[in-house]
Design an enzyme around this catalytic site. Structure first.
Site, PDB file in Angstrom:
ATOM      1  N   CYS A  47      -0.822  -4.913   6.223  1.00 26.49           N
ATOM      2  CA  CYS A  47      -2.006  -3.992   5.397  1.00 26.49           C
ATOM      3  C   CYS A  47      -2.687  -3.380   7.260  1.00 26.49           C
ATOM      4  CB  CYS A  47      -2.227  -4.247   4.523  1.00 26.49           C
ATOM      5  SG  CYS A  47      -4.199  -3.779   3.952  1.00 26.49           S
ATOM      6  N   CYS A  50      -6.302  -3.000   5.957  1.00 25.58           N
ATOM      7  CA  CYS A  50      -6.940  -3.963   5.887  1.00 25.58           C
ATOM      8  C   CYS A  50      -7.533  -5.110   7.207  1.00 25.58           C
ATOM      9  CB  CYS A  50      -5.806  -5.858   5.377  1.00 25.58           C
ATOM     10  SG  CYS A  50      -5.494  -5.088   3.720  1.00 25.58           S
TER      11      CYS A  50
END
Length: 304
Positions: A47, A50
């Site tokens: 991700c 993230c």
């Protein structure tokens, strides 16, 4: 003053920032949040957002100096808890206080927004026992933002802790109305426990349920408008129009039509116009401007 790079601070960070698994989530998050608010960061190695959000959360939590904890959950390795909390995209962040989810967001935030979020959650730990109140506010915010499923779950959790909480019970009914689950909302109203059944919040939502039930039987607004234009004394058409207008969110227009119906024939159908107006006013609440204005206009007609 300690610097974040010091051994002492690193040890402290280990206490307030940790990784959790499906097996440890209850202890690391739910149980810990009974004493100190916990922010849960759902992330994955692949991700992109993230990679910026997680360090920002870590930095903000460190600055809070123990007032809030951070628990990181890798969704690739811990799918059970992610599914249970309905994590559908990442990054997703939930905040827990008093054993319940009380706030959260999806997607990356700017560092300043992250700091403000962490500061807000950290303050939950200062009230000692204010967890349910914060959870109520968070659930109501979820409902306003359209997250009715999450709101319903939070209201249910609050009722698990405090079954006599009228505000949470009314919120649960509102959540089911938002999900178009009228039958479930009706069942909740009809089976409300005695300790909450007469509360103002529950009486108000009962009025909303009654209006929703009527709206399900009302015809299309355009057709009803046409019927009223064709015959201004078609009282049933005007009543149905008001119901349909309220169902479509045009509350002020609904009140106007009901006042006109009352003006034309206040006793028609057992004073249906007045009764419907009172139902709408009860649903709006005593402090709502539309309710206050509508009550004044109705009173002026009654006592004219």
């Amino acid at each position: 003053m300690l610097e974040f790079g010091s051994a002492e601070t690193d040890a402290g960070a280990a206490e307030v920032i940790k990784d959790a698994t499906d097996a440890t989530f209850m202890a690391d998050v739910v149980e810990t949040s009974m004493q100190t608010p916990v922010i849960v960061d759902f992330w994955a190695p692949w991700c992109g957002p993230c990679k910026t959000l997680t360090p920002a959360l870590e930095g903000a939590v460190k600055k809070a100096r123990g007032a809030v904890h951070l628990v990181k959950v890798n969704v690739d390795e811990n799918q059970a808890i992610a599914a249970q909390l309905r994590v559908q995209s990442i990054p997703t962040v939930y905040a827990f206080s008093g054993g319940q989810p009380v706030d959260g967001f999806q997607g990356a935030l700017s560092p300043a927004e992250v700091d403000r979020f962490v500061e807000k959650i950290a303050k939950l730990g200062n009230g000692g026992g204010g967890g349910l109140e914060e959870a109520l506010e968070a659930a109501e915010a979820m409902l306003e933002e359209g997250a009715a499923v999450d709101a319903a779950e939070t209201f249910a959790a609050i009722l698990g802790e405090d079954p006599a909480n009228a505000r949470a019970y009314a919120g649960m009914v509102r959540a089911h109305l938002s999900l178009d689950e009228l039958d479930r909302a009706l069942a909740l109203i009809e089976n409300a426990p005695p300790e909450v059944a007469g509360a103002a919040e529950v009486e108000a939502i009962k009025a909303q349920v009654d209006l929703s039930r009527q709206a399900a039987e009302a015809g299309p607004v355009a057709e009803l408008h046409a019927r009223v234009r064709a015959d201004a004394d078609d009282h049933q058409a005007r009543l149905d129009l008001a119901t349909a207008l309220h169902a479509s969110g045009e509350t002020e227009a609904a009140i106007t039509e009901l006042l006109e119906l009352f003006r034309r024939d206040r006793e028609w159908n057992d004073a249906a116009a007045k009764n419907q107006l009172f139902t709408i006013f009860d649903a709006l609440g005593p402090k709502d401007p539309l309710a206050q204005t509508g009550r004044r206009k109705l009173s002026s007609m009654i006592f004219a």
